[in-house]
Scaffold this motif. Sequence first.
Motif, PDB file in Angstrom:
ATOM      1  N   ASP A   1       0.910  -1.236   0.058  1.00  0.00           N
ATOM      2  CA  ASP A   1      -0.146   0.009   0.046  1.00  0.00           C
ATOM      3  C   ASP A   1       0.826   1.231   0.028  1.00  0.00           C
ATOM      4  O   ASP A   1       0.563   2.124  -0.471  1.00  0.00           O
ATOM      5  CB  ASP A   1      -0.894  -0.005   1.123  1.00  0.00           C
ATOM      6  N   CYS A   2       2.101   1.025   0.663  1.00  0.00           N
ATOM      7  CA  CYS A   2       2.911   2.168   0.715  1.00  0.00           C
ATOM      8  C   CYS A   2       4.449   1.778   0.907  1.00  0.00           C
ATOM      9  O   CYS A   2       4.707   0.702   1.552  1.00  0.00           O
ATOM     10  CB  CYS A   2       2.797   3.188   1.893  1.00  0.00           C
ATOM     11  N   THR A   3       5.333   2.107   0.075  1.00  0.00           N
ATOM     12  CA  THR A   3       6.807   1.888   0.121  1.00  0.00           C
ATOM     13  C   THR A   3       7.516   3.179   0.478  1.00  0.00           C
ATOM     14  O   THR A   3       7.396   4.412  -0.194  1.00  0.00           O
ATOM     15  CB  THR A   3       7.196   1.597  -1.229  1.00  0.00           C
ATOM     16  N   ILE A   4       8.439   3.137   1.452  1.00  0.00           N
ATOM     17  CA  ILE A   4       9.241   4.164   1.949  1.00  0.00           C
ATOM     18  C   ILE A   4      10.659   4.034   1.506  1.00  0.00           C
ATOM     19  O   ILE A   4      11.158   2.824   1.847  1.00  0.00           O
ATOM     20  CB  ILE A   4       8.986   4.506   3.374  1.00  0.00           C
ATOM     21  N   ALA A   5      11.339   4.823   0.860  1.00  0.00           N
ATOM     22  CA  ALA A   5      12.774   4.622   0.402  1.00  0.00           C
ATOM     23  C   ALA A   5      13.380   5.156   1.948  1.00  0.00           C
ATOM     24  O   ALA A   5      13.334   6.158   2.642  1.00  0.00           O
ATOM     25  CB  ALA A   5      13.237   5.994  -0.523  1.00  0.00           C
ATOM     26  N   VAL A   6      14.650   4.173   1.952  1.00  0.00           N
ATOM     27  CA  VAL A   6      15.520   4.328   3.200  1.00  0.00           C
ATOM     28  C   VAL A   6      16.767   4.383   2.742  1.00  0.00           C
ATOM     29  O   VAL A   6      17.192   3.840   1.807  1.00  0.00           O
ATOM     30  CB  VAL A   6      15.115   3.403   4.260  1.00  0.00           C
TER      31      VAL A   6
ATOM     32  N   ASN B   1      11.063  -5.908   9.238  1.00  0.00           N
ATOM     33  CA  ASN B   1      10.925  -7.230   9.516  1.00  0.00           C
ATOM     34  C   ASN B   1      11.976  -7.806   8.494  1.00  0.00           C
ATOM     35  O   ASN B   1      12.244  -7.040   7.672  1.00  0.00           O
ATOM     36  CB  ASN B   1       9.621  -7.952   9.320  1.00  0.00           C
ATOM     37  N   PRO B   2      12.305  -8.886   8.631  1.00  0.00           N
ATOM     38  CA  PRO B   2      13.204  -9.720   7.546  1.00  0.00           C
ATOM     39  C   PRO B   2      12.870  -9.451   5.998  1.00  0.00           C
ATOM     40  O   PRO B   2      13.646  -9.224   5.118  1.00  0.00           O
ATOM     41  CB  PRO B   2      13.491 -10.893   7.694  1.00  0.00           C
ATOM     42  N   ASP B   3      11.653  -9.408   6.007  1.00  0.00           N
ATOM     43  CA  ASP B   3      11.021  -9.455   4.432  1.00  0.00           C
ATOM     44  C   ASP B   3      11.028  -7.846   3.949  1.00  0.00           C
ATOM     45  O   ASP B   3      10.410  -7.613   3.114  1.00  0.00           O
ATOM     46  CB  ASP B   3       9.706 -10.006   4.269  1.00  0.00           C
ATOM     47  N   GLY B   4      11.422  -6.885   4.850  1.00  0.00           N
ATOM     48  CA  GLY B   4      11.145  -5.450   4.483  1.00  0.00           C
ATOM     49  C   GLY B   4      10.151  -4.742   4.914  1.00  0.00           C
ATOM     50  O   GLY B   4       9.919  -3.541   4.689  1.00  0.00           O
ATOM     51  N   SER B   5       9.091  -5.410   5.243  1.00  0.00           N
ATOM     52  CA  SER B   5       7.851  -4.766   5.710  1.00  0.00           C
ATOM     53  C   SER B   5       8.270  -4.034   6.999  1.00  0.00           C
ATOM     54  O   SER B   5       8.853  -4.361   8.074  1.00  0.00           O
ATOM     55  CB  SER B   5       6.840  -5.702   6.029  1.00  0.00           C
ATOM     56  N   ILE B   6       7.403  -3.001   7.206  1.00  0.00           N
ATOM     57  CA  ILE B   6       7.598  -2.046   8.307  1.00  0.00           C
ATOM     58  C   ILE B   6       6.867  -2.292   9.462  1.00  0.00           C
ATOM     59  O   ILE B   6       5.583  -2.310   9.177  1.00  0.00           O
ATOM     60  CB  ILE B   6       7.640  -0.450   7.724  1.00  0.00           C
ATOM     61  N   TYR B   7       7.312  -2.387  10.714  1.00  0.00           N
ATOM     62  CA  TYR B   7       6.677  -2.729  11.829  1.00  0.00           C
ATOM     63  C   TYR B   7       6.562  -1.456  12.864  1.00  0.00           C
ATOM     64  O   TYR B   7       5.853  -1.504  13.880  1.00  0.00           O
ATOM     65  CB  TYR B   7       7.171  -3.934  12.529  1.00  0.00           C
ATOM     66  N   GLU B   8       7.521  -0.518  12.517  1.00  0.00           N
ATOM     67  CA  GLU B   8       7.397   0.540  13.708  1.00  0.00           C
ATOM     68  C   GLU B   8       8.214   1.596  13.129  1.00  0.00           C
ATOM     69  O   GLU B   8       9.172   1.749  12.292  1.00  0.00           O
ATOM     70  CB  GLU B   8       8.233   0.338  14.856  1.00  0.00           C
ATOM     71  N   PHE B   9       7.703   2.953  13.332  1.00  0.00           N
ATOM     72  CA  PHE B   9       8.445   4.115  12.828  1.00  0.00           C
ATOM     73  C   PHE B   9       8.733   4.726  14.322  1.00  0.00           C
ATOM     74  O   PHE B   9       8.192   4.948  15.304  1.00  0.00           O
ATOM     75  CB  PHE B   9       7.331   5.346  12.259  1.00  0.00           C
TER      76      PHE B   9
ATOM     77  N   MET C   1       3.149  -2.037   4.240  1.00  0.00           N
ATOM     78  CA  MET C   1       4.184  -1.098   4.327  1.00  0.00           C
ATOM     79  C   MET C   1       5.311  -1.520   4.163  1.00  0.00           C
ATOM     80  O   MET C   1       5.591  -2.450   5.106  1.00  0.00           O
ATOM     81  CB  MET C   1       3.924   0.096   5.372  1.00  0.00           C
ATOM     82  N   PHE C   2       6.464  -1.118   3.242  1.00  0.00           N
ATOM     83  CA  PHE C   2       7.672  -1.711   2.935  1.00  0.00           C
ATOM     84  C   PHE C   2       8.515  -0.389   2.835  1.00  0.00           C
ATOM     85  O   PHE C   2       8.448   0.617   2.352  1.00  0.00           O
ATOM     86  CB  PHE C   2       7.554  -2.640   1.769  1.00  0.00           C
ATOM     87  N   ALA C   3       9.947  -0.911   3.274  1.00  0.00           N
ATOM     88  CA  ALA C   3      11.125   0.058   3.025  1.00  0.00           C
ATOM     89  C   ALA C   3      11.762  -0.552   1.955  1.00  0.00           C
ATOM     90  O   ALA C   3      11.736  -1.668   1.397  1.00  0.00           O
ATOM     91  CB  ALA C   3      12.037  -0.178   4.152  1.00  0.00           C
ATOM     92  N   TYR C   4      12.268   0.628   1.048  1.00  0.00           N
ATOM     93  CA  TYR C   4      13.008   0.377  -0.315  1.00  0.00           C
ATOM     94  C   TYR C   4      14.578   0.915   0.130  1.00  0.00           C
ATOM     95  O   TYR C   4      14.402   2.200   0.318  1.00  0.00           O
ATOM     96  CB  TYR C   4      12.517   0.938  -1.227  1.00  0.00           C
ATOM     97  N   GLU C   5      15.470   0.005   0.096  1.00  0.00           N
ATOM     98  CA  GLU C   5      16.690   0.327   0.520  1.00  0.00           C
ATOM     99  C   GLU C   5      17.320   1.093  -0.742  1.00  0.00           C
ATOM    100  O   GLU C   5      17.569   0.347  -1.971  1.00  0.00           O
ATOM    101  CB  GLU C   5      17.690  -0.677   0.833  1.00  0.00           C
ATOM    102  N   PHE C   6      17.821   2.308  -0.702  1.00  0.00           N
ATOM    103  CA  PHE C   6      18.412   3.088  -1.780  1.00  0.00           C
ATOM    104  C   PHE C   6      19.953   2.985  -1.586  1.00  0.00           C
ATOM    105  O   PHE C   6      20.598   3.271  -0.462  1.00  0.00           O
ATOM    106  CB  PHE C   6      17.982   4.554  -1.866  1.00  0.00           C
ATOM    107  N   GLN C   7      20.643   2.759  -2.538  1.00  0.00           N
ATOM    108  CA  GLN C   7      22.126   2.629  -2.640  1.00  0.00           C
ATOM    109  C   GLN C   7      22.732   3.843  -3.274  1.00  0.00           C
ATOM    110  O   GLN C   7      22.303   4.002  -4.510  1.00  0.00           O
ATOM    111  CB  GLN C   7      22.615   1.360  -3.056  1.00  0.00           C
ATOM    112  N   GLY C   8      23.271   4.724  -3.037  1.00  0.00           N
ATOM    113  CA  GLY C   8      23.841   5.736  -3.586  1.00  0.00           C
ATOM    114  C   GLY C   8      24.022   7.242  -2.908  1.00  0.00           C
ATOM    115  O   GLY C   8      23.800   7.175  -1.535  1.00  0.00           O
ATOM    116  N   TYR C   9      24.197   8.229  -3.583  1.00  0.00           N
ATOM    117  CA  TYR C   9      24.458   9.323  -2.756  1.00  0.00           C
ATOM    118  C   TYR C   9      23.063  10.152  -2.609  1.00  0.00           C
ATOM    119  O   TYR C   9      22.212  10.183  -3.402  1.00  0.00           O
ATOM    120  CB  TYR C   9      25.523  10.517  -3.779  1.00  0.00           C
ATOM    121  N   TRP C  10      23.030  10.816  -1.304  1.00  0.00           N
ATOM    122  CA  TRP C  10      21.845  11.435  -0.963  1.00  0.00           C
ATOM    123  C   TRP C  10      22.161  12.375   0.063  1.00  0.00           C
ATOM    124  O   TRP C  10      22.910  11.767   1.162  1.00  0.00           O
ATOM    125  CB  TRP C  10      20.592  10.614  -0.516  1.00  0.00           C
ATOM    126  N   LYS C  11      21.528  13.572  -0.124  1.00  0.00           N
ATOM    127  CA  LYS C  11      21.903  14.569   0.832  1.00  0.00           C
ATOM    128  C   LYS C  11      20.611  15.452   1.054  1.00  0.00           C
ATOM    129  O   LYS C  11      20.125  16.146  -0.177  1.00  0.00           O
ATOM    130  CB  LYS C  11      23.121  15.400   0.608  1.00  0.00           C
TER     131      LYS C  11
END
Length: 404
Positions: free
Chosen positions: A149-154, A171-179, A235-245
């Motif tokens: 339903d929602c994916t958040i870049a981290v 969680n191990p599958d990337g689903s978000i359980y807590e903010f 809700m899932f986290a999406y891991e970003f690899q690269g430069y971000w500021k």
Amino acid sequence: MYPKQEVVAMLLAGGQGSCLGVLTQKLAKPAVPFGGKYRIIDFPLSNCVNSGIEAVGVLTQYQPLVLNEYIGSGQPWDLDSMNSGVRILSPYQQIKGTDWYKGTANAIYQNINYIDRYNPDYVVILSGDHIYKMDYSKMIAAHKENNADCTIAVIDVPLAEASRFGIMNTNPDGSIYEFEEKPKHPKSTNASMGIYVFSWDKLRKYLIEDETTEGSEHDFRKDVLPKMLEDGCRMFAYEFQGYWKDVGTIDSLWEANMDLLDPNVPLDLSDESWKIYSRNPVVPPQYIQEGAQVQNSMIADGCDIGGSVDFSVLFSNVVVKPGAVVQDSIIMPGSVIEEGAVVQYAIVSENTVIGKNAHVGARPEDIVDKDHWGIAVIGDNLKIGAGAKIAPKEMIAKDVEGVE
């Protein structure tokens, strides 16, 4: 009738940017110049184009004039289609009167009609004050694969810095359980980048509910996302690899510009495979005078260099006269550094004159009390008089008289 778009991007560009002080007195934060020939907003706009997103809404509110003029029809980013492309979305008169955007979620809520015209499956929410290159299509693909339903870049941050960010515990599958918002003792180092992919039917429902929720601040981070998590949304986290500021402060803006001069930092603006587009004036080539010294610096077209420039970023039409010294600094378009002037660890905004023998900023090793050291900032269209001294960390918003 508008053609259906699978994805619509909404770019939040209405913030005041008060932490940038005099740099945002007259323009929105996303319109602040960056990297010699860009403005901050060029990065998310270019990411949209390179990711194949054709419909982009830019939500403006604070000091929008320069930003609106800069974006124009969207032609530099190839976002000038008649039925899609980029659209400026400002608060407007409604039946019940004018209503400023009250928060990030409310800003999107007020533009539900704009999104609905494209009947999208997904909506990408972006911030207008980040420097990075990102393929949003890969994040959207992950969103689909997870049936989210929602994916958040981290992005992974050092544990010592995690308490400065919103942390997504997964969680191990990337689903978000807590903010966790700026936790003193973070459980993970997955920092939210403020980039979200939503399934539109789900987001639409929560925006409408949030608008009528008493006590809500109408903010994604504080209200909508926690409510979705509470209700058991996927809700899932999406891991970003690269430069971000996030360049929302003077220090981070200066650091990001300086990063462009570091070959070890993975932010290559010359990479044609993921080009950062911008609207640039047509000016003559740069001119380096005989006797001038330029080392490890970025010098834009139209500059006239007669003095010494070291580890600095100079925008178009900057003049550094003979005998002047610029070190570890950012000089924005049209500014002039007069003879004998010294500019160190500073940001000089547009069309400002640093007078003869004036001294702006200082090197950290020249300051005994490091608490008094920092980046000096000079506002736009100002005159710093001959012989004047601007201390480190000072922020100048009006002309300074000379002492010679």
